[in-house]
Design an enzyme around this catalytic site. Sequence first.
Site, short mmCIF file in Angstrom:
data_model
loop_
_atom_site.label_atom_id
_atom_site.label_comp_id
_atom_site.label_asym_id
_atom_site.label_seq_id
_atom_site.Cartn_x
_atom_site.Cartn_y
_atom_site.Cartn_z
N ASP A 1 21.36 95.52 42.96
CA ASP A 1 21.29 96.98 42.96
C ASP A 1 21.98 97.50 44.21
O ASP A 1 21.96 96.85 45.25
CB ASP A 1 19.83 97.45 42.93
CG ASP A 1 19.67 98.90 42.48
OD1 ASP A 1 20.27 99.79 43.13
OD2 ASP A 1 18.95 99.16 41.51
N CYS B 1 23.99 95.16 46.23
CA CYS B 1 25.26 94.77 45.62
C CYS B 1 25.95 95.99 45.03
O CYS B 1 25.37 96.69 44.20
CB CYS B 1 25.00 93.73 44.52
SG CYS B 1 26.46 93.13 43.67
N ASN C 1 21.69 96.82 33.19
CA ASN C 1 20.98 98.09 33.19
C ASN C 1 21.63 99.13 34.11
O ASN C 1 21.53 100.33 33.85
CB ASN C 1 19.53 97.85 33.62
CG ASN C 1 18.79 99.13 33.92
OD1 ASN C 1 18.45 99.89 33.03
ND2 ASN C 1 18.54 99.39 35.22
N TYR D 1 31.11 109.01 31.47
CA TYR D 1 29.89 108.23 31.21
C TYR D 1 29.85 107.77 29.75
O TYR D 1 29.65 106.58 29.46
CB TYR D 1 28.66 109.07 31.53
CG TYR D 1 27.34 108.39 31.29
CD1 TYR D 1 26.92 107.33 32.10
CD2 TYR D 1 26.49 108.80 30.26
CE1 TYR D 1 25.71 106.70 31.88
CE2 TYR D 1 25.28 108.18 30.04
CZ TYR D 1 24.89 107.14 30.85
OH TYR D 1 23.67 106.52 30.63
N LYS E 1 30.04 104.02 28.24
CA LYS E 1 28.89 103.51 27.49
C LYS E 1 29.33 103.02 26.11
O LYS E 1 28.83 102.01 25.60
CB LYS E 1 27.82 104.59 27.36
CG LYS E 1 26.99 104.78 28.62
CD LYS E 1 26.18 103.53 28.95
CE LYS E 1 25.33 103.68 30.17
NZ LYS E 1 24.51 102.48 30.45
N LEU F 1 17.00 110.48 26.14
CA LEU F 1 16.88 111.12 27.44
C LEU F 1 15.54 110.71 28.04
O LEU F 1 14.48 111.09 27.52
CB LEU F 1 16.97 112.64 27.30
CG LEU F 1 16.82 113.44 28.60
CD1 LEU F 1 17.90 113.07 29.60
CD2 LEU F 1 16.84 114.93 28.30
#
Length: 249
Positions: free
Chosen positions: A40, A63, A91, A156, A160, A188
């Site tokens: 992270d 990271c 994630n 984004y 994705k 959401l």
Amino acid sequence: MTMSKSHAGRVAVITGAAGALGREFALALAAQGCDVAIADISAADHVVAEIEALGQRGYSEVCDLSDPGQIESFVSATLDKFGRCDILVNNAAYMPVIPFAELGLDQLRRFQAINVEAAFLLAKLLTPGMAERGYGRIVQIASSTTGTPMPGFLAYITTKMAGIGLTRSLAAEFGGRGILCNALSPGLTLTPESRKNLPAELFESVCERQLIKRNELPSDLVGALLFLTSEGCGFVSGQTINCDGGVQF
């Protein structure tokens, strides 16, 4: 009677697990018997302490997932500590809201680096061991925004969608070697970050379009994540699992 743990003896790598969804995933996997390594951009020592409190081994490294060298260093340290990786959960996500008129190519490339290229490189580094052992689970965290495009989310959503394509392609590459690859698509989700960065009206409007009339929480995704990373998911691959309260587009 002691209940057996569904993921006992497995090792999981999770990106972006210093908070919110990733932390929830890390603790859920640890509770089911996984050792967990976290990459992270923020320190995740507190999550490692929580993992160890559950009786499992934890490891974390700060990271920047846009830097291949840092990813390679993290994987090397993880394999040195745990000896292998059975589960990869991609994630981490880069998701600032930037209107198209203000979006530059360098910014788009950062979205690409964190949301797609990091997942590619982690798979490149970790799947050889999975294939050798004949067992692996890769879960890409997708997004319901791919079905409901909104202004400001072009980079984004584009990345994705690319992540879903990467997942389906990896499933084809590794289906004969025991490595199953799926995407998990949240709706959401109410987190401290989303509450701070998104208007309350958006949560209300999405909630109205859901079949389940409440805000989604990180804990709502845990059951699907545990299934997709389990031995019980033995004949599911190349799929995108929507976990969004039945939102109607």
